[in-house]
Design a protein around this motif. Sequence first.
Motif, PDB file in Angstrom:
ATOM      1  N   ARG A 121       0.959  -1.195   0.033  1.00  0.00           N
ATOM      2  CA  ARG A 121       0.214   0.048   0.142  1.00  0.00           C
ATOM      3  C   ARG A 121       0.914   1.050   0.014  1.00  0.00           C
ATOM      4  NH1 ARG A 121      -3.685   2.655   4.236  1.00  0.00           N
ATOM      5  NH2 ARG A 121      -5.499   3.452   3.089  1.00  0.00           N
ATOM      6  N   TYR A 122       0.468   2.222  -0.759  1.00  0.00           N
ATOM      7  CA  TYR A 122       1.502   3.461  -0.918  1.00  0.00           C
ATOM      8  C   TYR A 122       0.579   4.694  -0.993  1.00  0.00           C
ATOM      9  CZ  TYR A 122       4.945   0.161  -2.705  1.00  0.00           C
ATOM     10  OH  TYR A 122       5.959  -0.889  -2.919  1.00  0.00           O
ATOM     11  N   CYS A 123       1.030   5.515  -0.586  1.00  0.00           N
ATOM     12  CA  CYS A 123       0.466   6.998  -0.438  1.00  0.00           C
ATOM     13  C   CYS A 123       0.944   7.889  -1.384  1.00  0.00           C
ATOM     14  CB  CYS A 123       0.471   7.567   0.943  1.00  0.00           C
ATOM     15  SG  CYS A 123       2.053   8.031   1.665  1.00  0.00           S
ATOM     16  N   TRP A 124       0.244   9.102  -1.836  1.00  0.00           N
ATOM     17  CA  TRP A 124       0.764   9.929  -2.694  1.00  0.00           C
ATOM     18  C   TRP A 124       0.088  11.444  -2.392  1.00  0.00           C
ATOM     19  CZ3 TRP A 124      -2.729  12.258  -6.037  1.00  0.00           C
ATOM     20  CH2 TRP A 124      -3.843  11.654  -6.119  1.00  0.00           C
ATOM     21  N   GLN A 125       0.797  12.452  -2.682  1.00  0.00           N
ATOM     22  CA  GLN A 125       0.250  13.613  -2.548  1.00  0.00           C
ATOM     23  C   GLN A 125       0.791  14.442  -3.794  1.00  0.00           C
ATOM     24  OE1 GLN A 125       1.593  16.122   0.796  1.00  0.00           O
ATOM     25  NE2 GLN A 125      -0.426  16.502   1.247  1.00  0.00           N
ATOM     26  N   VAL A 126      -0.001  15.703  -4.280  1.00  0.00           N
ATOM     27  CA  VAL A 126       0.294  16.476  -5.320  1.00  0.00           C
ATOM     28  C   VAL A 126       0.100  17.935  -4.705  1.00  0.00           C
ATOM     29  CG1 VAL A 126      -0.363  17.514  -7.686  1.00  0.00           C
ATOM     30  CG2 VAL A 126      -0.506  15.113  -7.178  1.00  0.00           C
ATOM     31  N   LYS A 127       1.259  18.811  -5.081  1.00  0.00           N
ATOM     32  CA  LYS A 127       1.372  20.199  -4.610  1.00  0.00           C
ATOM     33  C   LYS A 127       1.372  20.835  -5.830  1.00  0.00           C
ATOM     34  CE  LYS A 127       3.981  19.660  -0.419  1.00  0.00           C
ATOM     35  NZ  LYS A 127       4.832  20.038   0.375  1.00  0.00           N
ATOM     36  N   ILE A 128       0.707  22.271  -5.981  1.00  0.00           N
ATOM     37  CA  ILE A 128       0.681  22.934  -7.177  1.00  0.00           C
ATOM     38  C   ILE A 128       1.253  24.634  -6.652  1.00  0.00           C
ATOM     39  CG2 ILE A 128      -1.000  24.206  -8.591  1.00  0.00           C
ATOM     40  CD1 ILE A 128      -3.044  22.080  -8.204  1.00  0.00           C
ATOM     41  N   PHE A 129       2.096  25.053  -7.720  1.00  0.00           N
ATOM     42  CA  PHE A 129       2.753  26.277  -7.337  1.00  0.00           C
ATOM     43  C   PHE A 129       2.324  27.178  -8.537  1.00  0.00           C
ATOM     44  CE2 PHE A 129       5.252  22.977  -5.642  1.00  0.00           C
ATOM     45  CZ  PHE A 129       6.013  23.423  -4.392  1.00  0.00           C
ATOM     46  N   ASN A 130       2.334  28.281  -8.079  1.00  0.00           N
ATOM     47  CA  ASN A 130       2.062  29.606  -9.241  1.00  0.00           C
ATOM     48  C   ASN A 130       3.204  29.765  -9.925  1.00  0.00           C
ATOM     49  OD1 ASN A 130       3.362  31.007  -7.551  1.00  0.00           O
ATOM     50  ND2 ASN A 130       1.828  32.125  -6.628  1.00  0.00           N
ATOM     51  N   GLY A 131       3.192  31.001 -10.900  1.00  0.00           N
ATOM     52  CA  GLY A 131       4.313  31.137 -11.694  1.00  0.00           C
ATOM     53  C   GLY A 131       5.441  31.822 -10.980  1.00  0.00           C
ATOM     54  N   MET A 132       5.169  32.161  -9.747  1.00  0.00           N
ATOM     55  CA  MET A 132       6.356  33.034  -9.004  1.00  0.00           C
ATOM     56  C   MET A 132       6.965  31.693  -8.291  1.00  0.00           C
ATOM     57  SD  MET A 132       4.475  36.564  -7.979  1.00  0.00           S
ATOM     58  CE  MET A 132       3.102  35.722  -7.340  1.00  0.00           C
ATOM     59  N   GLY A 133       6.491  30.360  -8.286  1.00  0.00           N
ATOM     60  CA  GLY A 133       7.158  29.479  -7.383  1.00  0.00           C
ATOM     61  C   GLY A 133       6.500  29.253  -6.041  1.00  0.00           C
ATOM     62  N   ILE A 134       5.363  29.969  -5.812  1.00  0.00           N
ATOM     63  CA  ILE A 134       4.764  29.688  -4.324  1.00  0.00           C
ATOM     64  C   ILE A 134       3.860  28.790  -4.612  1.00  0.00           C
ATOM     65  CG2 ILE A 134       3.499  31.109  -2.703  1.00  0.00           C
ATOM     66  CD1 ILE A 134       4.620  33.543  -3.730  1.00  0.00           C
ATOM     67  N   GLU A 135       3.645  27.961  -3.337  1.00  0.00           N
ATOM     68  CA  GLU A 135       2.728  26.785  -3.274  1.00  0.00           C
ATOM     69  C   GLU A 135       1.259  27.381  -2.914  1.00  0.00           C
ATOM     70  OE1 GLU A 135       1.454  23.179  -0.136  1.00  0.00           O
ATOM     71  OE2 GLU A 135       3.670  23.632  -0.443  1.00  0.00           O
ATOM     72  N   ILE A 136       0.250  27.210  -3.897  1.00  0.00           N
ATOM     73  CA  ILE A 136      -0.782  27.758  -3.652  1.00  0.00           C
ATOM     74  C   ILE A 136      -2.070  26.743  -3.249  1.00  0.00           C
ATOM     75  CG2 ILE A 136      -0.639  29.477  -5.205  1.00  0.00           C
ATOM     76  CD1 ILE A 136      -1.909  27.743  -7.370  1.00  0.00           C
ATOM     77  N   MET A 137      -1.799  25.384  -3.462  1.00  0.00           N
ATOM     78  CA  MET A 137      -2.613  24.330  -2.979  1.00  0.00           C
ATOM     79  C   MET A 137      -1.876  22.897  -2.949  1.00  0.00           C
ATOM     80  SD  MET A 137      -5.608  23.630  -5.804  1.00  0.00           S
ATOM     81  CE  MET A 137      -5.815  25.395  -5.944  1.00  0.00           C
ATOM     82  N   HIS A 138      -2.414  22.092  -2.111  1.00  0.00           N
ATOM     83  CA  HIS A 138      -1.901  20.719  -2.426  1.00  0.00           C
ATOM     84  C   HIS A 138      -3.070  19.772  -1.918  1.00  0.00           C
ATOM     85  CE1 HIS A 138      -1.405  21.580   2.039  1.00  0.00           C
ATOM     86  NE2 HIS A 138      -2.050  20.506   2.360  1.00  0.00           N
ATOM     87  N   SER A 139      -2.916  18.573  -2.478  1.00  0.00           N
ATOM     88  CA  SER A 139      -4.116  17.459  -2.330  1.00  0.00           C
ATOM     89  C   SER A 139      -4.136  16.899  -0.907  1.00  0.00           C
ATOM     90  CB  SER A 139      -3.854  16.598  -3.413  1.00  0.00           C
ATOM     91  OG  SER A 139      -2.681  15.657  -3.089  1.00  0.00           O
ATOM     92  N   ASP A 140      -5.041  16.260  -0.523  1.00  0.00           N
ATOM     93  CA  ASP A 140      -5.057  15.377   0.470  1.00  0.00           C
ATOM     94  C   ASP A 140      -3.930  14.261   0.258  1.00  0.00           C
ATOM     95  OD1 ASP A 140      -6.770  16.806   1.943  1.00  0.00           O
ATOM     96  OD2 ASP A 140      -8.399  15.876   1.203  1.00  0.00           O
ATOM     97  N   VAL A 141      -3.680  13.485   1.469  1.00  0.00           N
ATOM     98  CA  VAL A 141      -2.823  12.412   1.133  1.00  0.00           C
ATOM     99  C   VAL A 141      -3.778  11.321   0.608  1.00  0.00           C
ATOM    100  CG1 VAL A 141      -1.497  10.516   2.178  1.00  0.00           C
ATOM    101  CG2 VAL A 141      -1.157  12.740   2.765  1.00  0.00           C
TER     102      VAL A 141
END
Length: 265
Positions: A34-54
């Motif tokens: 069993r494996y977990c994963w997560q996604v993070k999203i960054f804007n054009g300035m390289g700042i994290e703006i959101m991430h998914s739940d695990v």
Amino acid sequence: ELKSVYTCLATSGRVNTSRSRIDMLTVSLEPHQRYCWQVKIFNGMGIEIMHSDVAWFSTAKLHSVPWDAKWITDSHDKNHRPAPMLRKSFDIRSEEIVRASLYISAAGYYDAKINGAKVGDDWLSPGFTQYDKRNLYMTYDVTEMLHAGRNVISATLGNGFYNEYTGMTVWQYESAPWRNRPRMICELHVEYASGEKDVILSDKSWKTTTGATIGNVIYAGDVYDARLEVERWDDASFDDSGYAAAVEVDAPSGVIRFEILDVNC
């Protein structure tokens, strides 16, 4: 941060893309894990703006991992009309079950149950293939279907396209080179909180009989005689000592792959 809790097996790093998906290599994944994963999203300035739940996913038999189980059926030939019924009782330890997974395939169809409750919500599984070239299997999370003490897994097998005997179709499935008595293979993997693991395999230790399904044809439906029901066959406490042993048989083909068909379509 996942890295502070789990061991990181793979990371894409920060990817500049207009696509809505990112592909990653999975060669380091192991079967039955069993494996977990997560996604993070960054804007054009390289700042994290959101991430998914695990989120989580499980692997099945990766990298052509061989099956320890055997293909089994009953002692009747392909022209015997009543459907094969098979069962195996087994014990579960008095420990917390972390995860239990059932891997199962059939040439024909299976209607599998654990302790009398149907496994999954799909019907007519697995999907149709050229049975002497390739077979499909499915995986089910059956953790909540097991309990400490005596349990039972049972299955009734249908002919499907594997053993079409009526000659009702223009494709002449009744003369197909693969035609034979329906058969199945399965492995039930049970993992405990202690780290211990039990595996229940299909083999000649299973018991078999026939019952109320006295005929089944993919194009004409089932013939069911309720007078022939085997009472408590799906009950773990049922005494099956007087029933015939299952017969270990050759695999329909040399290839078995995970089914990726949409069972709800």
